[in-house]
Enzyme design. Structure first.
Site, PDB file in Angstrom:
ATOM      1  N   GLY A 178      22.976 -88.986  20.497  1.00 47.24           N
ATOM      2  CA  GLY A 178      23.252 -88.031  19.433  1.00 47.24           C
ATOM      3  C   GLY A 178      24.124 -86.889  19.891  1.00 47.24           C
ATOM      4  N   GLY A 179      24.417 -86.820  21.197  1.00 48.20           N
ATOM      5  CA  GLY A 179      25.336 -85.821  21.712  1.00 48.20           C
ATOM      6  C   GLY A 179      26.778 -86.206  21.432  1.00 48.20           C
TER       7      GLY A 179
ATOM      8  N   HIS B  13      49.336 -72.614  43.732  1.00 47.10           N
ATOM      9  CA  HIS B  13      48.642 -73.567  42.857  1.00 47.10           C
ATOM     10  C   HIS B  13      49.130 -73.420  41.407  1.00 47.10           C
ATOM     11  CE1 HIS B  13      45.621 -75.103  45.718  1.00 47.10           C
ATOM     12  NE2 HIS B  13      45.781 -73.927  46.294  1.00 47.10           N
TER      13      HIS B  13
ATOM     14  N   GLY C 182      43.641 -78.838  49.721  1.00 44.26           N
ATOM     15  CA  GLY C 182      42.438 -79.241  50.433  1.00 44.26           C
ATOM     16  C   GLY C 182      42.040 -78.191  51.456  1.00 44.26           C
TER      17      GLY C 182
ATOM     18  N   CYS D 250      49.931 -76.950  48.222  1.00 43.83           N
ATOM     19  CA  CYS D 250      49.136 -76.343  49.293  1.00 43.83           C
ATOM     20  C   CYS D 250      48.973 -77.316  50.455  1.00 43.83           C
ATOM     21  CB  CYS D 250      47.797 -75.845  48.738  1.00 43.83           C
ATOM     22  SG  CYS D 250      47.014 -74.593  49.797  1.00 43.83           S
ATOM     23  N   TYR D 251      47.781 -77.893  50.675  1.00 42.76           N
ATOM     24  CA  TYR D 251      47.646 -78.854  51.772  1.00 42.76           C
ATOM     25  C   TYR D 251      48.603 -80.019  51.584  1.00 42.76           C
ATOM     26  CZ  TYR D 251      45.690 -82.173  55.119  1.00 42.76           C
ATOM     27  OH  TYR D 251      45.544 -83.078  56.153  1.00 42.76           O
TER      28      TYR D 251
ATOM     29  N   GLU E 205      48.458 -75.322  38.998  1.00 43.54           N
ATOM     30  CA  GLU E 205      47.436 -75.799  38.065  1.00 43.54           C
ATOM     31  C   GLU E 205      46.467 -74.707  37.646  1.00 43.54           C
ATOM     32  OE1 GLU E 205      45.668 -76.679  42.188  1.00 43.54           O
ATOM     33  OE2 GLU E 205      47.629 -76.443  41.247  1.00 43.54           O
TER      34      GLU E 205
ATOM     35  N   LYS F  46      35.654 -83.374  28.663  1.00 51.04           N
ATOM     36  CA  LYS F  46      34.955 -83.077  27.417  1.00 51.04           C
ATOM     37  C   LYS F  46      35.905 -82.649  26.291  1.00 51.04           C
ATOM     38  CE  LYS F  46      30.959 -82.609  26.839  1.00 51.04           C
ATOM     39  NZ  LYS F  46      29.878 -83.495  26.307  1.00 51.04           N
TER      40      LYS F  46
ATOM     41  N   ASP G  25      29.311 -86.990  23.438  1.00 47.24           N
ATOM     42  CA  ASP G  25      29.896 -88.097  24.187  1.00 47.24           C
ATOM     43  C   ASP G  25      29.466 -89.451  23.632  1.00 47.24           C
ATOM     44  OD1 ASP G  25      30.745 -85.975  25.736  1.00 47.24           O
ATOM     45  OD2 ASP G  25      29.128 -86.207  27.194  1.00 47.24           O
ATOM     46  N   SER G  26      28.164 -89.647  23.493  1.00 45.08           N
ATOM     47  CA  SER G  26      27.700 -90.951  23.022  1.00 45.08           C
ATOM     48  C   SER G  26      28.066 -91.186  21.563  1.00 45.08           C
ATOM     49  CB  SER G  26      26.188 -91.088  23.216  1.00 45.08           C
ATOM     50  OG  SER G  26      25.484 -90.175  22.408  1.00 45.08           O
TER      51      SER G  26
END
Length: 518
Positions: free
Chosen positions: A225-226, A170, A57, A84-85, A172, A374, A228-229
């Site tokens: 139509g993407g 970090h 943070g 870190c923080y 990650e 995603k 995700d949906s």
């Protein structure tokens, strides 16, 4: 991707890397949940976590009003990893001392570590890690020992009896060369987690959960139509079959010939029960004269829901009766950017399927992808048997071209942008770069400039080409497209789209910019 698995809880102290922590843990097939750092202990305990990660943070622990977590976190007996923080807060809370560092460490740094620490098992005595801090631990709390140093400063500490580990760097971030191994040691050796967060498990559990929630009823799906949906619809269709009605709305803000292409693909290839509704005139009238992007998103969100409610009233005789549930392809980044729920994080913008929903919503929401990034959604799509051409479509904003047309939306501007965007995507696909890009699209600016075509003066609009690389949409870097490709796109747009006489290329990254312009 088992939604019922005991998770690793990540407490967010406002780090720009918090979402990366969640992603890296999930990449190791362990479920992770992000909560604000000040989440009540009861909320954390209710998840039955296997371990807790304290994020980084921007604050210092000695600042007035510095973020803090529930004191029960450090008394829980659960394995804890501070980053870190998170390291500073842990040390400070347990009686250690933290101060401003005599020199700031930022970027790649060599550390010397103790390989007998469970966190560093299998690593070399010297490792390259990514640092980003201005404070340093001056004195450890009782029971802790130093297990890594960088230039004489503490880089990691542990109290193995108390199941507490903390690192100044970090793990990650991919610049930490063996960050994945460090996180894996914490997950599998310390927390004894099982790698059961898999696409197959996620699909099975979501199908069961959706069936249990809907019962003998039915649902509507907001289908664009993407990716995700489409994945959300296919997943819910597996649970409900014909009791799911998918509504595909032409809001007049889709890409060129998108309405016809998507309607055919969803009906013929996926076998979905689909109602295609042309509401373009309705949306354009509601957007008439509106320039503010937040107002655009909220208007479009309200109109979408109104259309769905109208469609629902016509479905009394549909399988399962009139739908009570609305399915949306909301993703984790949508939630994060729309609602400030993670510590000091800020609201970036409203998404039409999150922050733009009206308070009088008459549907109960089903958002099976709400906690996914995603790339995880694409894995689920492959598990469901969707074709790669559907899975690898680039993201398209829910409000459509309304947020790619700066200023008021008009039919003329929509037509200009549709054709310019179609040219850009066609040429990027021809160059073999479409799949390697996170997004590539055109934006139309409310700026006109003088040009010359033949012997005639023109006064046309400026179009912006935007292409970025990203892992999850939370951060992005502009794509270094070949100059020849940029030249072809610009030449075709200017010559083939009457009304645009200038094309520029956006070379800003996220942050500080967003991917979409609005």
């Amino acid at each position: 991707m088992s939604a019922i698995s005991q998770p690793i809880v990540i407490l967010d102290f406002g780090s720009q890397y918090t979402q990366l922590i969640a992603r890296r843990i999930r990449e190791l097939n362990v479920y992770s949940v992000i909560l604000p750092c000040n989440a009540p202990w009861e909320r954390i305990e209710a998840l039955s976590p296997l371990g807790i990660v304290l994020s980084g943070g921007p604050s210092s622990v000695y600042d007035e009003g510095a973020p803090s977590a529930a004191p029960e976190v450090l008394r829980s007996g659960l394995p804890i990893l501070g980053i870190c923080y998170g390291l500073h807060w842990m040390m400070h809370s347990l009686g250690g001392k933290v101060r401003t560092s005599p020199r700031r460490e930022y970027g790649r740094t060599q550390i010397e570590l103790q390989p007998d620490s469970a966190l560093f098992a299998g690593l070399e005595a010297r490792e390259t890690v990514w640092m980003s801090h201005g404070d340093v631990v001056e004195q450890l709390p009782p029971g802790f020992r130093t297990v890594a140093q960088s230039h004489g400063l503490l880089a990691a500490a542990e109290n193995s009896r108390a199941l507490m580990w903390a690192v100044q760097f970090h793990p990650e971030v991919r610049h930490t060369e063996h960050g994945r191994e460090i996180l894996a040691n914490f997950l599998f050796t310390v927390c004894r987690a099982a790698p059961d967060w898999t696409p197959g498990a996620f699909v099975r559990e979501q199908v069961e959960a959706i069936r249990a929630r809907v019962g003998p009823g039915s649902a509507l799906c907001a289908l664009s139509g993407g990716v995700d949906s489409t994945v959300a619809a296919t997943l819910v269709h597996r649970a409900l079959g014909e009791r799911l009605t998918c509504v595909f709305v032409n809001n007049g803000l889709l890409r060129l010939r998108e309405f016809e292409k998507v309607r055919k693909a969803l009906r013929e290839r996926l076998g979905l029960r689909l109602q295609a509704v042309d509401a373009s005139q309705r949306f354009l009238e509601a957007l008439n004269g509106v320039s503010d992007p937040e107002n655009k998103r909220k208007i479009i969100g309200a109109e979408f829901i109104s259309v769905f409610e109208q469609e629902a009233r016509s479905l009394d005789s549909a399988p399962g009766g009139r739908p009570e549930f609305l399915v949306q392809g909301t993703l984790y980044p949508d939630v994060i950017e729309s609602v400030s729920v993670h510590g000091p994080s800020a609201v970036i913008k409203s998404h039409h399927n999150v922050g733009g929903l009206p308070p009088g919503l008459k549907f109960k929401l089903i958002e099976p992808l709400r906690l996914l990034f995603k790339d995880e959604v694409r894995r689920i799509g492959l598990e469901l048997g969707l074709g790669e051409d559907l899975i690898w479509r680039q993201p398209f904003p829910g409000p459509g071209l309304a947020v790619r047309i700066l200023g008021p939306v008009t039919p003329e501007k929509i037509d200009l942008l549709q054709h310019a965007d179609d040219i850009a995507v066609e040429e990027i696909k021809r160059a073999g770069l479409y799949r390697s890009l996170w997004q590539s699209f055109m934006v139309l600016l409310p700026v006109q400039s003088v040009g010359v075509m033949g012997d005639f003066r023109t006064y046309g609009y400026t179009a912006v080409l935007r292409a970025v690389h990203s892992e999850d949409g939370m951060t992005a870097d502009w794509a270094r497209l070949p100059y020849d490709l940029l030249g072809v796109i610009a030449s075709r747009v200017i010559n083939e789209v009457r009304g645009i006489n200038r094309v520029v290329y956006d070379i800003s990254s996220k942050p500080p910019s967003t991917i979409e312009w609005e």
